[in-house]
Design a protein around this motif. Structure first.
Motif, PDB file in Angstrom:
ATOM      1  N   ASP A   1      -4.708   6.618  -0.291  1.00  0.00           N
ATOM      2  CA  ASP A   1      -5.126   5.748  -1.386  1.00  0.00           C
ATOM      3  C   ASP A   1      -6.580   5.995  -1.738  1.00  0.00           C
ATOM      4  O   ASP A   1      -6.963   6.030  -2.916  1.00  0.00           O
ATOM      5  CB  ASP A   1      -4.917   4.283  -0.992  1.00  0.00           C
ATOM      6  CG  ASP A   1      -5.250   3.324  -2.134  1.00  0.00           C
ATOM      7  OD1 ASP A   1      -4.412   3.189  -3.044  1.00  0.00           O
ATOM      8  OD2 ASP A   1      -6.338   2.732  -2.107  1.00  0.00           O
ATOM      9  N   ARG A   2      -7.391   6.209  -0.719  1.00  0.00           N
ATOM     10  CA  ARG A   2      -8.806   6.487  -0.944  1.00  0.00           C
ATOM     11  C   ARG A   2      -8.997   7.824  -1.643  1.00  0.00           C
ATOM     12  O   ARG A   2      -9.813   7.952  -2.565  1.00  0.00           O
ATOM     13  CB  ARG A   2      -9.541   6.483   0.411  1.00  0.00           C
ATOM     14  CG  ARG A   2     -11.037   6.773   0.319  1.00  0.00           C
ATOM     15  CD  ARG A   2     -11.754   5.727  -0.505  1.00  0.00           C
ATOM     16  NE  ARG A   2     -13.189   5.970  -0.552  1.00  0.00           N
ATOM     17  CZ  ARG A   2     -14.001   5.365  -1.398  1.00  0.00           C
ATOM     18  NH1 ARG A   2     -13.539   4.480  -2.262  1.00  0.00           N
ATOM     19  NH2 ARG A   2     -15.287   5.629  -1.388  1.00  0.00           N
ATOM     20  N   LEU A   3      -8.207   8.809  -1.240  1.00  0.00           N
ATOM     21  CA  LEU A   3      -8.292  10.123  -1.886  1.00  0.00           C
ATOM     22  C   LEU A   3      -7.871  10.051  -3.338  1.00  0.00           C
ATOM     23  O   LEU A   3      -8.494  10.674  -4.213  1.00  0.00           O
ATOM     24  CB  LEU A   3      -7.397  11.134  -1.134  1.00  0.00           C
ATOM     25  CG  LEU A   3      -7.901  11.582   0.246  1.00  0.00           C
ATOM     26  CD1 LEU A   3      -6.834  12.435   0.934  1.00  0.00           C
ATOM     27  CD2 LEU A   3      -9.212  12.372   0.099  1.00  0.00           C
ATOM     28  N   ARG A   4      -6.811   9.265  -3.636  1.00  0.00           N
ATOM     29  CA  ARG A   4      -6.372   9.107  -5.023  1.00  0.00           C
ATOM     30  C   ARG A   4      -7.470   8.441  -5.864  1.00  0.00           C
ATOM     31  O   ARG A   4      -7.697   8.812  -7.006  1.00  0.00           O
ATOM     32  CB  ARG A   4      -5.102   8.253  -5.085  1.00  0.00           C
ATOM     33  CG  ARG A   4      -3.841   9.001  -4.700  1.00  0.00           C
ATOM     34  CD  ARG A   4      -2.603   8.272  -5.260  1.00  0.00           C
ATOM     35  NE  ARG A   4      -2.528   6.900  -4.835  1.00  0.00           N
ATOM     36  CZ  ARG A   4      -1.862   6.482  -3.769  1.00  0.00           C
ATOM     37  NH1 ARG A   4      -1.229   7.352  -3.011  1.00  0.00           N
ATOM     38  NH2 ARG A   4      -1.829   5.217  -3.441  1.00  0.00           N
TER      39      ARG A   4
ATOM     40  N   VAL B   1       5.109  -3.204  -8.447  1.00  0.00           N
ATOM     41  CA  VAL B   1       5.905  -4.302  -7.898  1.00  0.00           C
ATOM     42  C   VAL B   1       7.132  -3.791  -7.149  1.00  0.00           C
ATOM     43  O   VAL B   1       7.350  -4.121  -5.981  1.00  0.00           O
ATOM     44  CB  VAL B   1       6.328  -5.289  -9.013  1.00  0.00           C
ATOM     45  CG1 VAL B   1       7.217  -6.382  -8.431  1.00  0.00           C
ATOM     46  CG2 VAL B   1       5.098  -5.905  -9.669  1.00  0.00           C
ATOM     47  N   PHE B   2       7.929  -2.961  -7.815  1.00  0.00           N
ATOM     48  CA  PHE B   2       9.145  -2.474  -7.167  1.00  0.00           C
ATOM     49  C   PHE B   2       8.840  -1.404  -6.116  1.00  0.00           C
ATOM     50  O   PHE B   2       9.685  -1.068  -5.291  1.00  0.00           O
ATOM     51  CB  PHE B   2      10.134  -1.954  -8.213  1.00  0.00           C
ATOM     52  CG  PHE B   2      10.697  -3.053  -9.074  1.00  0.00           C
ATOM     53  CD1 PHE B   2      11.577  -3.982  -8.546  1.00  0.00           C
ATOM     54  CD2 PHE B   2      10.314  -3.180 -10.397  1.00  0.00           C
ATOM     55  CE1 PHE B   2      12.078  -5.019  -9.321  1.00  0.00           C
ATOM     56  CE2 PHE B   2      10.809  -4.208 -11.187  1.00  0.00           C
ATOM     57  CZ  PHE B   2      11.696  -5.134 -10.656  1.00  0.00           C
ATOM     58  N   GLY B   3       7.603  -0.888  -6.138  1.00  0.00           N
ATOM     59  CA  GLY B   3       7.180   0.038  -5.091  1.00  0.00           C
ATOM     60  C   GLY B   3       7.091  -0.630  -3.731  1.00  0.00           C
ATOM     61  O   GLY B   3       7.207   0.020  -2.693  1.00  0.00           O
ATOM     62  N   VAL B   4       6.904  -1.973  -3.750  1.00  0.00           N
ATOM     63  CA  VAL B   4       6.867  -2.728  -2.490  1.00  0.00           C
ATOM     64  C   VAL B   4       8.193  -2.569  -1.752  1.00  0.00           C
ATOM     65  O   VAL B   4       8.221  -2.475  -0.520  1.00  0.00           O
ATOM     66  CB  VAL B   4       6.566  -4.218  -2.751  1.00  0.00           C
ATOM     67  CG1 VAL B   4       6.643  -5.017  -1.453  1.00  0.00           C
ATOM     68  CG2 VAL B   4       5.203  -4.385  -3.386  1.00  0.00           C
TER      69      VAL B   4
ATOM     70  N   LEU C   1       0.825  -1.206   0.000  1.00  0.00           N
ATOM     71  CA  LEU C   1       0.000   0.000   0.000  1.00  0.00           C
ATOM     72  C   LEU C   1       0.860   1.257   0.000  1.00  0.00           C
ATOM     73  O   LEU C   1       0.587   2.221  -0.720  1.00  0.00           O
ATOM     74  CB  LEU C   1      -0.947   0.005   1.209  1.00  0.00           C
ATOM     75  CG  LEU C   1      -2.040  -1.072   1.217  1.00  0.00           C
ATOM     76  CD1 LEU C   1      -2.888  -0.958   2.476  1.00  0.00           C
ATOM     77  CD2 LEU C   1      -2.914  -0.965  -0.020  1.00  0.00           C
ATOM     78  N   ILE C   2       1.922   1.249   0.807  1.00  0.00           N
ATOM     79  CA  ILE C   2       2.848   2.383   0.816  1.00  0.00           C
ATOM     80  C   ILE C   2       3.501   2.517  -0.560  1.00  0.00           C
ATOM     81  O   ILE C   2       3.711   3.628  -1.054  1.00  0.00           O
ATOM     82  CB  ILE C   2       3.936   2.208   1.895  1.00  0.00           C
ATOM     83  CG1 ILE C   2       3.318   2.265   3.295  1.00  0.00           C
ATOM     84  CG2 ILE C   2       5.010   3.296   1.774  1.00  0.00           C
ATOM     85  CD1 ILE C   2       4.282   1.890   4.408  1.00  0.00           C
ATOM     86  N   GLY C   3       3.795   1.377  -1.189  1.00  0.00           N
ATOM     87  CA  GLY C   3       4.467   1.378  -2.481  1.00  0.00           C
ATOM     88  C   GLY C   3       3.606   1.763  -3.659  1.00  0.00           C
ATOM     89  O   GLY C   3       4.113   1.903  -4.774  1.00  0.00           O
TER      90      GLY C   3
END
Length: 316
Positions: free
Chosen positions: A309-312, A267-270, A254-256
């Motif tokens: 994430d909800r705002l996005r 994927v790499f955001g993880v 989620l952070i990624g």
């Protein structure tokens, strides 16, 4: 290259946060970037990244898997017991551990499919199987760990290829394979399509059964490997392996930038998400802060990320 788009991306924002945290820690601890501390961070980061990618695959399909920790523990414990009690060769034990991941994934996939497929069904089903798997672990071990792990097994976690720990390279290869799956294969595209809109995906001919089964098998294989990597790092297989993975597994993707509703992965955001969590935990240790603050801070981080994430999602 569109730098304006890069600046607006989630990965750019998280990278800035990581750099800021590292600079702050270097201010408080001059030896923070020492080779020993970086090596320790990388070994922890490798396992947590694999756990995060495992959960990311489930989230991508519109589901969630709370049994990742227990699957990792089962693979670690059973492969450890085989090596300790039956003197099974290291390579064969690793393959059996992966096989346990496959079997666990099949069980989860079949039950999730029969119970409705995604969302709440996947949560409740894996909540139940998590309890079953934990029960199996404690029945087998009676609460005792496996301590006589062969040196050849432990060496995989403690060795390096050049300056890089072997475990980091293993995880790097696995993450790259997952990236290629989502980017270049029909299975990856089907998982994302199913996660974005299951009903529409089925109308286009995407099989609900095959998608759910594939997602759970792949996620469980990664969890099983993560469990064995922990044993390779610490030298023992304890029944509580994976007990703290659930929060991390959701927070990292989620952070990624992975969308919590499914249909989009980074994927790499993880790795960036795991870096945030690992640096926070490591910083608290270096600063002498009570370890219990880690859970509180990680929980707050997840709440904030979910809100963003909800705002996005609303803006899009």
């Amino acid at each position: 290259m569109d730098f304006a788009k890069i600046r607006k991306s989630n990965s750019f924002s998280v990278s800035i946060i990581i750099v800021f945290m590292v600079v702050v820690m270097c201010f408080f601890k001059r030896n923070y970037l020492s080779s020993d501390n970086i090596s320790a961070l990388l070994k922890v980061l490798a396992v947590t990244t694999l756990v995060g990618v495992s959960q990311m695959i489930s989230i991508a399909s519109g589901g969630m898997n709370v049994s990742i920790g227990s699957v990792g523990a089962m693979a670690a414990i059973l492969s450890g017991l085989l090596m300790q009690n039956l003197k099974v060769p290291v390579l064969l034990s690793i393959l059996i551990g992966i096989g346990i991941g496959v079997l666990s994934g099949i069980i989860n996939g079949l039950l999730i499919y029969r119970n409705g497929g995604v969302g709440v069904a996947s949560f409740l089903t894996t909540l139940a199987t998590n309890s079953v798997f934990i029960g199996i672990i404690y029945m087998i071990t009676t609460g005792h760990g496996v301590s006589k792990i062969p040196d050849a097994f432990v060496a995989i976690g403690s060795s390096k290829i050049g300056p890089v720990p072997t475990s980091v390279l293993i995880v790097g290869v696995l993450i790259t394979l997952v990236y290629f799956m989502f980017t270049y294969t029909s299975l990856g595209r089907q998982i994302l399509a199913f996660g974005a809109n299951p009903k529409a995906a089925e109308l286009y001919g995407i099989s609900r059964f095959k998608t759910i089964l594939s997602v759970n098998i792949i996620a469980s294989i990664l969890a099983a490997i993560a469990g064995m990597l922990v044993v390779m790092r610490v030298g023992t297989a304890q029944p509580d392996i994976g007990s703290d993975w659930m929060l991390q597994s959701f927070a990292a993707p989620l952070i990624g930038g992975t969308r919590q509703a499914g249909g989009k992965v980074v994927v790499f955001g993880v790795i960036l998400g795991v870096l945030v969590l690992t640096i926070i935990e490591n910083a608290l240790v270096h600063l002498g802060v009570d370890v219990y603050w880690t859970e509180l801070i990680n929980g707050v981080v997840i709440i904030v990320i979910m809100a963003f994430d909800r705002l996005r999602s609303i803006k899009n």
